[in-house]
Design a protein around this motif. Structure first.
Motif, short mmCIF file in Angstrom:
data_model
loop_
_atom_site.label_atom_id
_atom_site.label_comp_id
_atom_site.label_asym_id
_atom_site.label_seq_id
_atom_site.Cartn_x
_atom_site.Cartn_y
_atom_site.Cartn_z
N VAL A 272 17.99 -45.86 -63.25
CA VAL A 272 18.34 -45.26 -61.96
C VAL A 272 19.04 -46.31 -61.12
N GLY A 273 18.48 -47.51 -61.09
CA GLY A 273 19.12 -48.59 -60.37
C GLY A 273 18.15 -49.33 -59.49
N SER A 274 18.71 -49.96 -58.48
CA SER A 274 17.90 -50.76 -57.58
C SER A 274 17.49 -49.94 -56.35
N MET A 275 17.02 -50.63 -55.34
CA MET A 275 16.48 -50.01 -54.13
C MET A 275 17.46 -49.03 -53.50
N ASP A 276 18.71 -49.42 -53.34
CA ASP A 276 19.67 -48.55 -52.67
C ASP A 276 19.94 -47.26 -53.44
N ARG A 277 19.97 -47.32 -54.76
CA ARG A 277 20.19 -46.12 -55.57
C ARG A 277 18.99 -45.20 -55.54
N VAL A 278 17.79 -45.76 -55.57
CA VAL A 278 16.57 -44.95 -55.54
C VAL A 278 16.44 -44.25 -54.19
N MET A 279 16.62 -45.00 -53.11
CA MET A 279 16.51 -44.40 -51.78
C MET A 279 17.64 -43.39 -51.54
N GLY A 280 18.82 -43.68 -52.03
CA GLY A 280 19.93 -42.74 -51.90
C GLY A 280 19.65 -41.43 -52.62
N SER A 281 19.10 -41.52 -53.82
CA SER A 281 18.78 -40.30 -54.56
C SER A 281 17.60 -39.57 -53.94
#
Length: 137
Positions: A110-119
């Motif tokens: 999924v990715g890092s913090m920004d990708r998780v929060m964005g999703s």
């Protein structure tokens, strides 16, 4: 002549037995950190690679915990040797020097913090978790 003695249990022990010392060649098993990473990720629905002192890692772990998702957290700083190897593998995989937190859901990056929060904000995180079997709501 061999000397044997009976014990209280009725078994006999051979006291003249001398083990033979033979050199054993056991080749070292070198497991690629990317293979180890793939194995860790494939065995669990949600895997977070984290540092125990990282505030961003804490936020991601709290997000999943608040949603009722059971995550597998691998604290890289608690395993000094393998943690460094996995951290280097994550850098190669992510293509950046900032590696943690890194989240895998259903075996996919999924990715890092920004990708998780964005999703999470755009509403795609919950379907990912449901498809991975990590969320039943």
């Amino acid at each position: 002549m061999q000397y044997q003695a009976a014990t209280a249990t009725g078994y006999y022990y051979n006291y003249n037995y001398k083990p033979v010392s033979r050199p054993c060649y056991c080749p070292p098993v070198a497991v690629d950190p990317l293979e180890r990473l793939a194995k860790l990720v494939s065995e669990n629905a949600v895997v977070i690679f984290s540092l125990s002192t990282c505030c961003m890692c804490y936020a991601v772990k709290s997000l999943f915990s608040g949603m009722g998702v059971n995550t597998t957290v691998y604290e890289l700083d608690e395993d000094p040797i393998r943690g460094r190897e996995i951290e280097r593998a994550l850098v190669r995989l992510m293509g950046s020097s900032t590696t943690v937190p890194v989240v895998f859901i259903g075996g996919k990056l999924v990715g890092s913090m920004d990708r998780v929060m964005g999703s999470h904000i755009n509403g795609t995180l919950v379907p990912l978790l449901k498809n991975a079997g990590a969320l039943w709501l």
